[in-house]
Design a protein around this motif. Structure first.
Motif, PDB file in Angstrom:
ATOM      1  N   GLU A 124      36.561  36.097  42.759  1.00  0.00           N
ATOM      2  CA  GLU A 124      35.834  37.115  43.509  1.00  0.00           C
ATOM      3  C   GLU A 124      36.666  37.506  44.737  1.00  0.00           C
ATOM      4  O   GLU A 124      37.213  36.639  45.436  1.00  0.00           O
ATOM      5  CB  GLU A 124      34.477  36.584  43.944  1.00  0.00           C
ATOM      6  CG  GLU A 124      33.619  37.605  44.675  1.00  0.00           C
ATOM      7  CD  GLU A 124      33.115  38.703  43.744  1.00  0.00           C
ATOM      8  OE1 GLU A 124      32.407  39.595  44.235  1.00  0.00           O
ATOM      9  OE2 GLU A 124      33.409  38.660  42.527  1.00  0.00           O
ATOM     10  N   LYS A 125      36.772  38.790  44.982  1.00  0.00           N
ATOM     11  CA  LYS A 125      37.536  39.286  46.130  1.00  0.00           C
ATOM     12  C   LYS A 125      36.609  40.135  46.992  1.00  0.00           C
ATOM     13  O   LYS A 125      36.186  41.220  46.588  1.00  0.00           O
ATOM     14  CB  LYS A 125      38.743  40.093  45.670  1.00  0.00           C
ATOM     15  CG  LYS A 125      39.767  39.260  44.904  1.00  0.00           C
ATOM     16  CD  LYS A 125      40.977  40.084  44.482  1.00  0.00           C
ATOM     17  CE  LYS A 125      41.977  39.212  43.735  1.00  0.00           C
ATOM     18  NZ  LYS A 125      43.162  40.001  43.291  1.00  0.00           N
ATOM     19  N   ARG A 136      34.921  38.569  54.490  1.00  0.00           N
ATOM     20  CA  ARG A 136      35.950  38.353  53.481  1.00  0.00           C
ATOM     21  C   ARG A 136      35.829  36.926  52.950  1.00  0.00           C
ATOM     22  O   ARG A 136      35.071  36.116  53.495  1.00  0.00           O
ATOM     23  CB  ARG A 136      37.350  38.614  54.035  1.00  0.00           C
ATOM     24  CG  ARG A 136      37.697  37.794  55.239  1.00  0.00           C
ATOM     25  CD  ARG A 136      38.987  38.272  55.903  1.00  0.00           C
ATOM     26  NE  ARG A 136      39.279  37.488  57.088  1.00  0.00           N
ATOM     27  CZ  ARG A 136      39.979  36.358  57.090  1.00  0.00           C
ATOM     28  NH1 ARG A 136      40.460  35.873  55.946  1.00  0.00           N
ATOM     29  NH2 ARG A 136      40.195  35.699  58.212  1.00  0.00           N
ATOM     30  N   ASN A 137      36.541  36.631  51.881  1.00  0.00           N
ATOM     31  CA  ASN A 137      36.446  35.309  51.272  1.00  0.00           C
ATOM     32  C   ASN A 137      37.813  34.787  50.868  1.00  0.00           C
ATOM     33  O   ASN A 137      38.762  35.549  50.657  1.00  0.00           O
ATOM     34  CB  ASN A 137      35.492  35.318  50.078  1.00  0.00           C
ATOM     35  CG  ASN A 137      36.101  36.006  48.859  1.00  0.00           C
ATOM     36  OD1 ASN A 137      36.746  37.044  49.001  1.00  0.00           O
ATOM     37  ND2 ASN A 137      35.889  35.451  47.675  1.00  0.00           N
ATOM     38  N   THR A 139      38.975  31.935  47.949  1.00  0.00           N
ATOM     39  CA  THR A 139      38.398  31.134  46.873  1.00  0.00           C
ATOM     40  C   THR A 139      39.078  29.771  46.747  1.00  0.00           C
ATOM     41  O   THR A 139      40.254  29.599  47.073  1.00  0.00           O
ATOM     42  CB  THR A 139      38.488  31.865  45.524  1.00  0.00           C
ATOM     43  OG1 THR A 139      39.862  32.106  45.197  1.00  0.00           O
ATOM     44  CG2 THR A 139      37.731  33.181  45.570  1.00  0.00           C
ATOM     45  N   ASP A 157      38.392  28.918  41.055  1.00  0.00           N
ATOM     46  CA  ASP A 157      37.861  29.916  41.994  1.00  0.00           C
ATOM     47  C   ASP A 157      36.337  29.984  41.974  1.00  0.00           C
ATOM     48  O   ASP A 157      35.749  31.039  42.204  1.00  0.00           O
ATOM     49  CB  ASP A 157      38.440  31.312  41.683  1.00  0.00           C
ATOM     50  CG  ASP A 157      39.957  31.357  41.804  1.00  0.00           C
ATOM     51  OD1 ASP A 157      40.469  30.961  42.864  1.00  0.00           O
ATOM     52  OD2 ASP A 157      40.613  31.782  40.835  1.00  0.00           O
ATOM     53  N   SER A 160      33.737  29.895  47.277  1.00  0.00           N
ATOM     54  CA  SER A 160      34.358  30.775  48.262  1.00  0.00           C
ATOM     55  C   SER A 160      34.133  30.250  49.662  1.00  0.00           C
ATOM     56  O   SER A 160      33.023  29.831  50.014  1.00  0.00           O
ATOM     57  CB  SER A 160      33.792  32.205  48.182  1.00  0.00           C
ATOM     58  OG  SER A 160      34.438  32.951  47.171  1.00  0.00           O
TER      59      SER A 160
END
Length: 272
Positions: A124-125, A136-137, A139, A157, A160
């Motif tokens: 996930e972005k 924002r993240n 992972t 991933d 997060s």
């Protein structure tokens, strides 16, 4: 004719380019701070600090903290719907470890639901501005859990680390962290002023591991979570004497960039 076409194209490009630039997503100021030379501070962070905007952080329980921004947004971390405080959040973040850290059926009135895991094995972005907060993240992998034949298998991933940038503060939530962070992940996280760390020592990662990460991040404020198993004094012993401890009887911390403690401080808010 070719010369005329080139001139028209250049004119159109000069008109369109500013509009495109304005629509581009805002980059991370916390990363800019961590990568900049000493004493270099982005203008917007200096302005935020000057206005002493305050953020309220409330411990709801387990791994759920509520973050109330100066702009009136409410964020809930590792949201499952079990740990609630006050009004419904506007933004929720989730992690995949198990059902105390996510729900597939959040209240439909919550406008922004951010999963810390991607679909079809893709990470996930997340990098988006919602109101006065930029989210924002980064992972990390997690172990498989109950009901699955894990055999020590990792879900790539599946967790997060969420970073919330608001009012000049860089606030990180490590989620259900199972693995040590490598240099590239530390670089992607950047500077943190406040960090929420799981200290159970078993379900997430060892106390030695989380203590090493906490020391390296060296945030001004450390907020323990997932703290139902480990005595706090054992966590404090392992992170070292460079951190002070501040035990409070209330569930909410109200803080601004200007009021960050000068010495890294572990703040224990009321709750379990």
């Amino acid at each position: 004719m070719l010369r005329l076409f080139s001139a028209v194209f250049a004119l159109l490009a000069s008109v369109v380019a500013p509009a495109v630039a304005q629509e581009a997503p805002r980059s991370s100021e916390c990363l800019a701070m961590s990568n900049a030379p000493p004493r270099a501070t982005p203008v917007s962070l200096r302005q935020a600090a000057a206005t002493t905007n305050e953020v309220a952080i409330t411990y709801a329980g387990h791994s759920t903290y509520y973050i109330d921004t100066p702009g009136g947004l409410r964020i809930a971390t590792d949201f499952s719907g079990t740990y609630t405080v006050g009004r419904l959040p506007d933004i929720v973040t989730m992690n995949r470890a198990h059902s105390t850290h996510y729900t597939l059926f959040p209240d439909p009135r919550i406008p922004h639901v951010l999963h810390g895991w991607g679909d079809d094995g893709a990470p996930e972005k997340i990098a988006q501005r919602i109101g006065d907060v930029y989210i924002r993240n980064v992972t990390t992998d997690i172990r498989r859990y109950f009901g699955e034949d894990s055999g020590g298998e990792m879900i790539r991933d599946g967790n997060s680390i969420f970073i919330f940038e608001v009012a000049g503060l860089c606030i990180g939530h490590l989620g259900h962290l199972h693995v040590k962070l490598d240099d590239s992940q530390f670089a992607a996280i950047g500077r943190l002023d406040i960090v929420m760390v799981p200290i159970d020592g078993t379900y997430t990662m060892s106390l030695n591991g989380i203590s090493d990460i906490t020391r390296r991040l060296r945030a001004s404020v450390v907020l323990p979570m997932h703290r139902f198993m480990t005595p706090l004094d054992e966590f404090m012993r392992r992170i070292g004497q460079q951190f002070t401890i501040d035990v409070r009887s209330e569930r909410t911390l109200t803080i601004s960039r200007e009021t960050l403690p000068g010495t890294p401080t572990v703040i224990i808010l009321d709750g379990v």
